[in-house]
Design a protein around this motif. Structure first.
Motif, PDB file in Angstrom:
ATOM      1  N   LEU A 130       0.667  -1.180   0.080  1.00 31.42           N
ATOM      2  CA  LEU A 130      -0.017   0.255   0.081  1.00 31.42           C
ATOM      3  C   LEU A 130       0.785   1.304  -0.100  1.00 31.42           C
ATOM      4  O   LEU A 130       0.420   2.475  -0.550  1.00 31.42           O
ATOM      5  CB  LEU A 130      -0.848  -0.032   1.279  1.00 31.42           C
ATOM      6  CG  LEU A 130      -1.925  -1.048   1.225  1.00 31.42           C
ATOM      7  CD1 LEU A 130      -2.930  -1.071   2.402  1.00 31.42           C
ATOM      8  CD2 LEU A 130      -3.009  -0.925   0.069  1.00 31.42           C
ATOM      9  N   LEU A 131       2.010   1.063   0.534  1.00 35.50           N
ATOM     10  CA  LEU A 131       2.857   2.488   0.695  1.00 35.50           C
ATOM     11  C   LEU A 131       3.899   2.581   0.102  1.00 35.50           C
ATOM     12  O   LEU A 131       4.397   3.794  -0.015  1.00 35.50           O
ATOM     13  CB  LEU A 131       3.286   2.563   2.418  1.00 35.50           C
ATOM     14  CG  LEU A 131       1.930   2.777   3.248  1.00 35.50           C
ATOM     15  CD1 LEU A 131       2.489   2.867   4.779  1.00 35.50           C
ATOM     16  CD2 LEU A 131       1.282   4.206   3.105  1.00 35.50           C
ATOM     17  N   GLN A 132       4.749   1.435  -0.290  1.00 34.66           N
ATOM     18  CA  GLN A 132       5.998   1.845  -0.852  1.00 34.66           C
ATOM     19  C   GLN A 132       6.270   2.625  -2.087  1.00 34.66           C
ATOM     20  O   GLN A 132       7.251   3.525  -2.283  1.00 34.66           O
ATOM     21  CB  GLN A 132       6.527   0.319  -0.959  1.00 34.66           C
ATOM     22  CG  GLN A 132       8.293   0.595  -0.942  1.00 34.66           C
ATOM     23  CD  GLN A 132       8.884  -0.742  -0.625  1.00 34.66           C
ATOM     24  OE1 GLN A 132       8.317  -2.024  -0.426  1.00 34.66           O
ATOM     25  NE2 GLN A 132      10.277  -1.022  -0.165  1.00 34.66           N
TER      26      GLN A 132
ATOM     27  N   TRP B  46      -5.835   4.359  -1.916  1.00 32.21           N
ATOM     28  CA  TRP B  46      -4.681   3.612  -1.352  1.00 32.21           C
ATOM     29  C   TRP B  46      -4.714   2.154  -2.160  1.00 32.21           C
ATOM     30  O   TRP B  46      -3.493   1.713  -2.453  1.00 32.21           O
ATOM     31  CB  TRP B  46      -4.449   3.447  -0.146  1.00 32.21           C
ATOM     32  CG  TRP B  46      -4.067   4.620   0.559  1.00 32.21           C
ATOM     33  CD1 TRP B  46      -4.964   5.373   1.201  1.00 32.21           C
ATOM     34  CD2 TRP B  46      -2.786   5.335   0.898  1.00 32.21           C
ATOM     35  NE1 TRP B  46      -4.461   6.428   1.849  1.00 32.21           N
ATOM     36  CE2 TRP B  46      -3.102   6.513   1.682  1.00 32.21           C
ATOM     37  CE3 TRP B  46      -1.544   5.026   0.412  1.00 32.21           C
ATOM     38  CZ2 TRP B  46      -2.189   7.231   1.899  1.00 32.21           C
ATOM     39  CZ3 TRP B  46      -0.601   5.802   0.786  1.00 32.21           C
ATOM     40  CH2 TRP B  46      -0.843   7.109   1.558  1.00 32.21           C
ATOM     41  N   CYS B  47      -5.768   1.900  -2.835  1.00 32.15           N
ATOM     42  CA  CYS B  47      -5.790   0.462  -3.289  1.00 32.15           C
ATOM     43  C   CYS B  47      -6.226   0.542  -4.697  1.00 32.15           C
ATOM     44  O   CYS B  47      -7.105   1.378  -5.097  1.00 32.15           O
ATOM     45  CB  CYS B  47      -6.975  -0.668  -2.419  1.00 32.15           C
ATOM     46  SG  CYS B  47      -6.403  -0.436  -0.699  1.00 32.15           S
ATOM     47  N   ARG B  48      -5.930  -0.444  -5.480  1.00 32.87           N
ATOM     48  CA  ARG B  48      -6.546  -0.541  -6.973  1.00 32.87           C
ATOM     49  C   ARG B  48      -7.816  -0.827  -7.206  1.00 32.87           C
ATOM     50  O   ARG B  48      -8.426  -0.225  -7.768  1.00 32.87           O
ATOM     51  CB  ARG B  48      -5.585  -1.789  -7.722  1.00 32.87           C
ATOM     52  CG  ARG B  48      -4.034  -1.470  -7.602  1.00 32.87           C
ATOM     53  CD  ARG B  48      -3.397  -2.609  -8.487  1.00 32.87           C
ATOM     54  NE  ARG B  48      -3.714  -3.904  -7.998  1.00 32.87           N
ATOM     55  CZ  ARG B  48      -2.770  -4.197  -7.099  1.00 32.87           C
ATOM     56  NH1 ARG B  48      -1.815  -4.030  -6.591  1.00 32.87           N
ATOM     57  NH2 ARG B  48      -3.262  -5.786  -6.653  1.00 32.87           N
ATOM     58  N   GLY B  49      -8.297  -1.825  -6.315  1.00 32.07           N
ATOM     59  CA  GLY B  49      -9.964  -2.110  -6.414  1.00 32.07           C
ATOM     60  C   GLY B  49     -10.787  -0.806  -5.879  1.00 32.07           C
ATOM     61  O   GLY B  49     -11.945  -0.578  -6.126  1.00 32.07           O
ATOM     62  N   GLY B  50     -10.163   0.141  -5.078  1.00 33.57           N
ATOM     63  CA  GLY B  50     -10.850   1.065  -4.588  1.00 33.57           C
ATOM     64  C   GLY B  50     -11.866   0.708  -3.371  1.00 33.57           C
ATOM     65  O   GLY B  50     -11.846  -0.290  -2.907  1.00 33.57           O
ATOM     66  N   ALA B  51     -12.987   1.410  -3.129  1.00 32.67           N
ATOM     67  CA  ALA B  51     -13.890   1.354  -2.242  1.00 32.67           C
ATOM     68  C   ALA B  51     -15.063   0.706  -2.975  1.00 32.67           C
ATOM     69  O   ALA B  51     -15.816   0.465  -2.175  1.00 32.67           O
ATOM     70  CB  ALA B  51     -14.316   2.816  -1.675  1.00 32.67           C
ATOM     71  N   SER B  52     -15.125   0.576  -4.261  1.00 27.90           N
ATOM     72  CA  SER B  52     -16.104  -0.042  -4.988  1.00 27.90           C
ATOM     73  C   SER B  52     -16.416  -1.475  -4.804  1.00 27.90           C
ATOM     74  O   SER B  52     -17.325  -2.239  -4.918  1.00 27.90           O
ATOM     75  CB  SER B  52     -16.233   0.341  -6.322  1.00 27.90           C
ATOM     76  OG  SER B  52     -15.151  -0.269  -7.027  1.00 27.90           O
ATOM     77  N   ALA B  53     -15.220  -2.222  -4.517  1.00 27.34           N
ATOM     78  CA  ALA B  53     -14.963  -3.789  -4.640  1.00 27.34           C
ATOM     79  C   ALA B  53     -15.996  -4.134  -3.077  1.00 27.34           C
ATOM     80  O   ALA B  53     -16.100  -3.435  -2.060  1.00 27.34           O
ATOM     81  CB  ALA B  53     -13.790  -4.336  -4.484  1.00 27.34           C
ATOM     82  N   PRO B  54     -16.474  -5.339  -3.204  1.00 27.06           N
ATOM     83  CA  PRO B  54     -17.191  -5.992  -1.981  1.00 27.06           C
ATOM     84  C   PRO B  54     -16.253  -5.859  -0.876  1.00 27.06           C
ATOM     85  O   PRO B  54     -16.688  -5.735   0.378  1.00 27.06           O
ATOM     86  CB  PRO B  54     -17.562  -7.431  -2.351  1.00 27.06           C
ATOM     87  CG  PRO B  54     -17.652  -7.316  -3.957  1.00 27.06           C
ATOM     88  CD  PRO B  54     -16.892  -6.458  -4.190  1.00 27.06           C
ATOM     89  N   THR B  55     -15.155  -6.327  -0.894  1.00 23.34           N
ATOM     90  CA  THR B  55     -14.155  -6.331   0.036  1.00 23.34           C
ATOM     91  C   THR B  55     -13.047  -5.152  -0.355  1.00 23.34           C
ATOM     92  O   THR B  55     -12.126  -5.635  -1.231  1.00 23.34           O
ATOM     93  CB  THR B  55     -13.484  -7.765   0.394  1.00 23.34           C
ATOM     94  OG1 THR B  55     -14.369  -8.416   0.882  1.00 23.34           O
ATOM     95  CG2 THR B  55     -12.122  -7.372   1.369  1.00 23.34           C
TER      96      THR B  55
ATOM     97  N   CYS C  84      -9.669  -3.389  -1.025  1.00 25.26           N
ATOM     98  CA  CYS C  84      -8.567  -3.649  -1.145  1.00 25.26           C
ATOM     99  C   CYS C  84      -8.240  -5.160  -1.145  1.00 25.26           C
ATOM    100  O   CYS C  84      -7.257  -5.613  -0.583  1.00 25.26           O
ATOM    101  CB  CYS C  84      -7.589  -3.184   0.263  1.00 25.26           C
ATOM    102  SG  CYS C  84      -7.825  -1.277   0.377  1.00 25.26           S
ATOM    103  N   ALA C  85      -9.280  -5.709  -1.559  1.00 25.83           N
ATOM    104  CA  ALA C  85      -9.250  -7.482  -1.573  1.00 25.83           C
ATOM    105  C   ALA C  85      -7.805  -8.050  -2.417  1.00 25.83           C
ATOM    106  O   ALA C  85      -7.252  -9.009  -1.853  1.00 25.83           O
ATOM    107  CB  ALA C  85     -10.515  -7.978  -2.203  1.00 25.83           C
ATOM    108  N   GLY C  86      -7.618  -7.117  -3.730  1.00 23.81           N
ATOM    109  CA  GLY C  86      -6.374  -7.631  -4.250  1.00 23.81           C
ATOM    110  C   GLY C  86      -5.108  -7.372  -3.392  1.00 23.81           C
ATOM    111  O   GLY C  86      -4.233  -8.364  -3.534  1.00 23.81           O
ATOM    112  N   GLU C  87      -4.875  -6.362  -2.848  1.00 20.87           N
ATOM    113  CA  GLU C  87      -3.643  -6.145  -2.053  1.00 20.87           C
ATOM    114  C   GLU C  87      -3.772  -7.254  -0.719  1.00 20.87           C
ATOM    115  O   GLU C  87      -2.660  -7.714  -0.650  1.00 20.87           O
ATOM    116  CB  GLU C  87      -3.779  -4.830  -1.533  1.00 20.87           C
ATOM    117  CG  GLU C  87      -3.327  -3.828  -2.622  1.00 20.87           C
ATOM    118  CD  GLU C  87      -4.753  -3.294  -3.489  1.00 20.87           C
ATOM    119  OE1 GLU C  87      -4.645  -2.505  -4.285  1.00 20.87           O
ATOM    120  OE2 GLU C  87      -5.659  -3.842  -3.092  1.00 20.87           O
TER     121      GLU C  87
END
Length: 806
Positions: free
Chosen positions: A611-613, A645-654, A656-659
């Protein structure tokens, strides 16, 4: 064994006559040191500087019980014992604080010496000495005489002197003791380096992401970093190495625990008090346990080799314990230089000249260096300390550092000498008026049943209009950012009794609601404090055994928050599904014999990096790989943070599931590489090793086993039995570099029921049986008695010394 001489061909050291001579000499020295470390059961020594006979009894773990006919003779004996057991540690301590390491180690440590000379801990200690009362000065002088008697009597110096080529130590001076106290205070104070880091982060991340990364304490309002561009333009060049150095120092001091219950919450009907200070794990330990008995004095506990007295401990009536308040006691000020006159700067009242003086730095293997030190009305100019600090300085300015620990009237050493004389809680609290730096949460109890707490120490008073509040360097030419003094003792956070029969501090926020003064924005998250409070409330009444169970508790509240989010993802393969099944059965305990803590620690570290690097780039090392509050916020998509911060963003059911899934896969691959493909064989204790490091010899290849003390350990970040570990890429180990350097529990009903344990041992001699004899009991959660009854002491003594006036 081969070594390449400079500009020469390889030579075989084992066939080299000079090397064989050196080796023979070292073996002879080691044999002499070993023989000297074996104390006879009864010994007598005549020592210059001692007024009357002192008796010393040593128990089976080499804890000395000193019986003297005056307090100053007791301090003399303590100095003698410190010099005999911890001389190399004391030598390093005073050289570090005085900026004299390059005399031993050459140009490699010159940057550190420049910084410490500029900071001026020794100059401050000399100013403190001049303001001490005559009784305190006499005690410091008696201690110094004892140290010098110990040095004079030592036929052989500690082996580190020979291996580093260090000269015989100079006579110990009373100011040396004050320098060591200053050095420790500096390491436990903040937050000048964070101000410089915040400047960098402001240029790297938008304000909304900064708010995600640096969250307010739970219940506090968010704080936005102010815009400083109206005052100065941050430098484009950066101070990475300097910031990394001080980030390392801060990471190694992850906090402490102390708590107390009154008689309504104890089996005995009298208070119980517990303490485990968390500091860098060192061999030998930072602490040295001793019992000092003299007229008006009967105190036992932990002291600092190099300083007289007992800092943490008990007498027959009172016990006291510390945790670090972590105050913001430092500010960086940007001093605007006068155009055309670099020796002058602007103040609210016009121009002023920097004070200037020269320090001489002596360097092993190189010519001396002259260092010009400048100070402003705020303090020393750190922008002239080294190249890195200079690069962080805005154009046309200089950076000055203010720290309360540099004041000339710091009387902290008086607390160490007087706390042990307190006969009740009020007298202990009165002694705390002299404890000036660093601010500590002092929890105390007495045999009459009183318990209490005060956050003793000096904290700057910042003006109401100072919106910076120590987050960024302040404009030194504007009066509204000057300190207005320090918080009065009567207005420091304190309480005389626990409302529910208990008081707990674990570096969490300790100010009451609507408290009027700013102390810090760097409180530790309340995980440990809340867990301790919860465990105390699970029992109606406590004893020493139940307190020991709390100190060794390894429940991980961060895992309880974050693991359910991991368990929502779909596994990609059989091994991942097996791991997830195991994690569902986990009780969140960082137990040494369990596999789940290892998986969790690796997953958390990889998730933080994913998430940060990329977003932080070179700043990631400065921010660190452990940010639980950030992860809780983003993985729960609070305020839409997952989308930032996450590729899937807030729209995914979970969110940051991918991360989350990728971090698990990376963790499994990594753990398998170091610990095998069979998860049933994984153990947290094998991966998590507490490393008590010797300086500097523990870092030498092939010598770490002799000088370092290592033990497999339970525990982890944010658990009560805390471990400030750092992942080692080469070995796959989580090396515990900070944690409870000692644990102690004080029973005010029967003081001789009190117990303690050090993480290493009492001795500073690596071949001594007492160099590491407490390490295994420490790791297992065991304890030793902390007794002051002379009949018990004499009956169980394994050695006795009579120290006689010469």
């Amino acid at each position: 064994m081969k070594f390449t001489e400079s500009f020469g061909k390889p030579v075989n050291l084992l066939k080299s006559r000079p090397f064989l001579g050196w080796l023979a000499g070292m073996l002879a020295i080691l044999a002499g040191l070993w023989l000297e470390s074996i104390a006879a059961h009864d010994e007598a020594f005549e020592l210059a500087g001692l007024d009357q006979t002192v008796e010393v009894f040593r128990d089976g773990f080499d804890v000395p019980h000193v019986y003297a006919q005056s307090a100053d003779d007791a301090y003399f004996a303590l100095g003698y014992l410190h010099a005999r057991e911890r001389l190399w540690q004391m030598e390093l301590s005073r050289r570090t604080g005085s900026g004299r390491l390059a005399e031993l180690f050459g140009a490699d440590v010159l940057e550190q010496d420049r910084f410490m000379r500029t900071l001026g801990l020794r100059r401050a200690a000399e100013a403190n000495w001049a303001q001490l009362d005559s009784a305190t000065q006499a005690s410091l002088q008696a201690y110094a005489k004892g140290v010098n008697a110990g040095i004079a009597q030592s036929r052989w110096l500690p082996v580190e002197f020979y291996l580093t080529g260090a000269p015989r130590p100079e006579p110990w001076q009373p100011v040396d003791s004050l320098v060591w106290l200053k050095t420790m205070a500096w390491r436990l104070s903040g937050n000048w380096w964070e101000e410089l880091l915040n400047l960098r982060l402001k240029s790297r991340l938008p304000a909304v992401q900064l708010a995600d990364l640096f969250l307010p304490y739970p219940g506090d309002a968010p704080q936005t970093l102010p815009d400083v561009s109206k005052w100065y333009t941050p430098a484009a060049a950066q101070a990475d190495r300097l910031l990394v150095q001080h980030r390392d120092e801060a990471d190694k001091s992850v906090g402490s625990n102390n708590w107390v219950v009154d008689g309504s919450r104890s089996v005995s009907g009298k208070p119980l008090l517990a303490n485990d200070p968390h500091l860098p794990l060192t061999a030998p330990s930072t602490w040295y346990f001793a019992h000092l008995h003299a007229p008006g004095l009967n105190v036992i506990g932990a002291g600092l080799p190099g300083v007289p007295g007992i800092l943490l401990g008990r007498n027959e009536q009172v016990a006291w314990a510390f945790t670090n308040t972590n105050p913001d006691s430092q500010d960086v000020f940007v001093e605007r230089l006068v155009s055309g006159s670099p020796t002058h700067y602007q103040t609210p009242d016009g121009e002023a000249a920097f004070s200037e003086f020269t320090e001489i730095l002596r360097i092993k293997g190189a010519p001396d260096e002259l260092l010009m030190v400048q100070t402003s009305r705020h303090g020393p100019l750190i922008s002239t300390a080294d190249a890195d600090a200079r690069q962080a300085t805005p154009p046309g300015t200089a950076l000055a550092l203010s720290w309360v620990g540099l004041r000339a009237d710091d009387m902290t050493v008086r607390f160490m000498l007087n706390a042990g004389r307190a006969q009740n809680a009020e007298q202990l609290k009165a002694a705390a008026r002299d404890f000036h730096s660093p601010q500590q949460n002092i929890v105390y109890a007495d045999a009459e049943g009183c318990i209490g707490f005060i956050a003793a120490g000096r904290v700057p008073l910042r003006a109401q209009g100072n919106e910076l509040r120590g987050t960024l360097p302040a404009p030194g030419w504007l009066a509204q950012y000057d300190w207005q003094g320090t918080i009065p003792f009567e207005q420091l956070p304190q309480q005389n009794a626990g409302s529910d029969g208990k008081i707990v501090t674990a570096n969490q926020k300790i100010t009451p609601k609507n408290y009027s003064h700013f102390i810090t924005s760097g409180w530790a998250l309340p995980y440990r404090a809340e867990r301790i409070s919860h465990l105390l409330d699970r029992r109606a009444r406590h004893d020493v055994r139940s307190f020991a169970a709390v100190q060794n508790d390894v429940f991980n509240p961060v895992a309880a928050e974050l693991l359910p989010l991991l368990l929502t993802i779909d596994a990609e393969n059989d091994l991942s599904r097996q791991i997830l099944r195991s994690m569902r059965a986990w009780d969140y305990r960082m137990a040494a014999d369990a596999a789940q803590p290892l998986v969790f620690a690796a997953w958390l570290r990889h998730l933080n990096g994913i998430l940060l690097q990329d977003k932080l780039g070179e700043l990631y090392e400065l921010v660190g790989d452990y940010n639980p509050a950030f992860l809780v916020r983003v993985l729960n998509n609070r305020d839409g943070s997952a989308g930032r911060w996450c590729r899937g963003g807030a729209s995914a059911p979970t969110p940051c599931a991918g991360e989350i899934r990728q971090a698990l896969q990376d963790a499994i691959v990594e753990v398998s590489r170091y610990y095998g493909d069979e998860p049933a064989q994984w153990r947290w204790g094998r991966a998590h090793v507490s490393v008590f490091a010797n300086q500097p010899l523990g870092r030498l290849p092939g010598l770490g086993w002799l000088f370092n003390v290592e033990t497999e350990s339970a525990g982890g970040m944010d658990v009560v039995n805390v471990s400030g570990y750092r992942y080692d890429e080469q070995t796959g180990r989580y090396q515990g570099e900070s944690g409870p350097a000692f644990r102690a529990i004080y029973d005010l009903a029967e003081p001789d029921n009190s117990v303690f344990i050090l993480g290493t041992g009492q001795s500073g001699r690596p071949w001594s049986p007492h160099y590491r004899d407490m390490a295994l009991p420490w790791a297992k959660g065991d304890y030793l008695p902390l007794t002051t009854r002379r009949d018990n002491i004499e009956r169980n003594a394994v050695a006795h010394q009579s120290l006689l006036p010469e």
